[in-house]
Design a protein around this motif. Sequence first.
Motif, PDB file in Angstrom:
ATOM      1  N   ILE A 206       0.834  -1.194   0.000  1.00 45.35           N
ATOM      2  CA  ILE A 206       0.000   0.000   0.000  1.00 45.35           C
ATOM      3  C   ILE A 206       0.874   1.250   0.000  1.00 45.35           C
ATOM      4  O   ILE A 206       0.622   2.210  -0.737  1.00 45.35           O
ATOM      5  N   VAL A 210       0.989   4.105  -2.950  1.00 45.63           N
ATOM      6  CA  VAL A 210       0.742   5.526  -2.651  1.00 45.63           C
ATOM      7  C   VAL A 210       1.916   6.374  -3.121  1.00 45.63           C
ATOM      8  O   VAL A 210       1.732   7.434  -3.736  1.00 45.63           O
ATOM      9  N   ARG A 211       3.142   5.907  -2.858  1.00 44.24           N
ATOM     10  CA  ARG A 211       4.333   6.646  -3.305  1.00 44.24           C
ATOM     11  C   ARG A 211       4.356   6.786  -4.818  1.00 44.24           C
ATOM     12  O   ARG A 211       4.671   7.842  -5.365  1.00 44.24           O
ATOM     13  N   ARG A 213       1.866   6.704  -6.912  1.00 39.47           N
ATOM     14  CA  ARG A 213       0.840   7.636  -7.380  1.00 39.47           C
ATOM     15  C   ARG A 213       1.256   9.087  -7.141  1.00 39.47           C
ATOM     16  O   ARG A 213       1.002   9.961  -7.978  1.00 39.47           O
ATOM     17  N   LYS A 214       1.898   9.335  -5.995  1.00 39.50           N
ATOM     18  CA  LYS A 214       2.363  10.692  -5.704  1.00 39.50           C
ATOM     19  C   LYS A 214       3.429  11.129  -6.711  1.00 39.50           C
ATOM     20  O   LYS A 214       3.445  12.278  -7.161  1.00 39.50           O
TER      21      LYS A 214
END
Length: 241
Positions: A206, A210-211, A213-214
């Motif tokens: 997860i 998230v990383r 996508r950032k």
Amino acid sequence: MEHIQLAVNVLDAKSLVASVGAIGILAIIFAETGLLVGFFFPGDSLLILAGVAASSAAAKVFGEGAQMNIAVLLIGAPLCAITGAQLGHLLGRKVGPRMFDKPNSKLLRREYVDKAEEYFEKFGPAKAVVMARFIPVVRTFLNPVAGTLNMPTRTFFVWNVVGGVLWTETMLLIGYLTGDQLADVIDKYLLPAMALIVLISVSPIIVEVVRERKKKKAAAALGGVEAPAADPVAGGRHRKS
């Protein structure tokens, strides 16, 4: 007259531990990691309860005669997990393309290969193989998919050993070291505890997602274009456009 349990619920880890013994548990660990039909076995909870069965709480939780040898489990479980995964990898290399290219198959879908390839590209083969051990179902399918993607046998073996040892020994020792504390609450709290373990196991994935996508959002905001990622699996196939 002593009651004899005739039926075994293969989806119930406690029923399995109480019924099949150490040899049966080791066979199930092999099947879950090496045979695609074994994906439904409750591997994590099975190993934890096997650890409890090797502790001083064995008789209280499972009844007389259920005591297991912790040394047998600590040696046998990783060996079975590693051997099973190597078999899965071998099957993937030998028959993977034919196995996953059946359009009407509800179990062995081509999309598993595509998703696994994305998984390899995001996390790299080493991290993918190790983390997959702690994720139900994924630990069954990733091995043949890694073979289908032509992940080198030597590379797969190294990280298969790391993941197999970490997974089996961690789960067994949780049960063995906390057996006395778990004895009175095991039926009530086993499922929530397993859900927590799975959540903790999946958390690195997860975080990585998230990383990623950032990074993509930041690149898009700056008007940058990301270069295509190199194939992390040496010798692996490249997706056709």
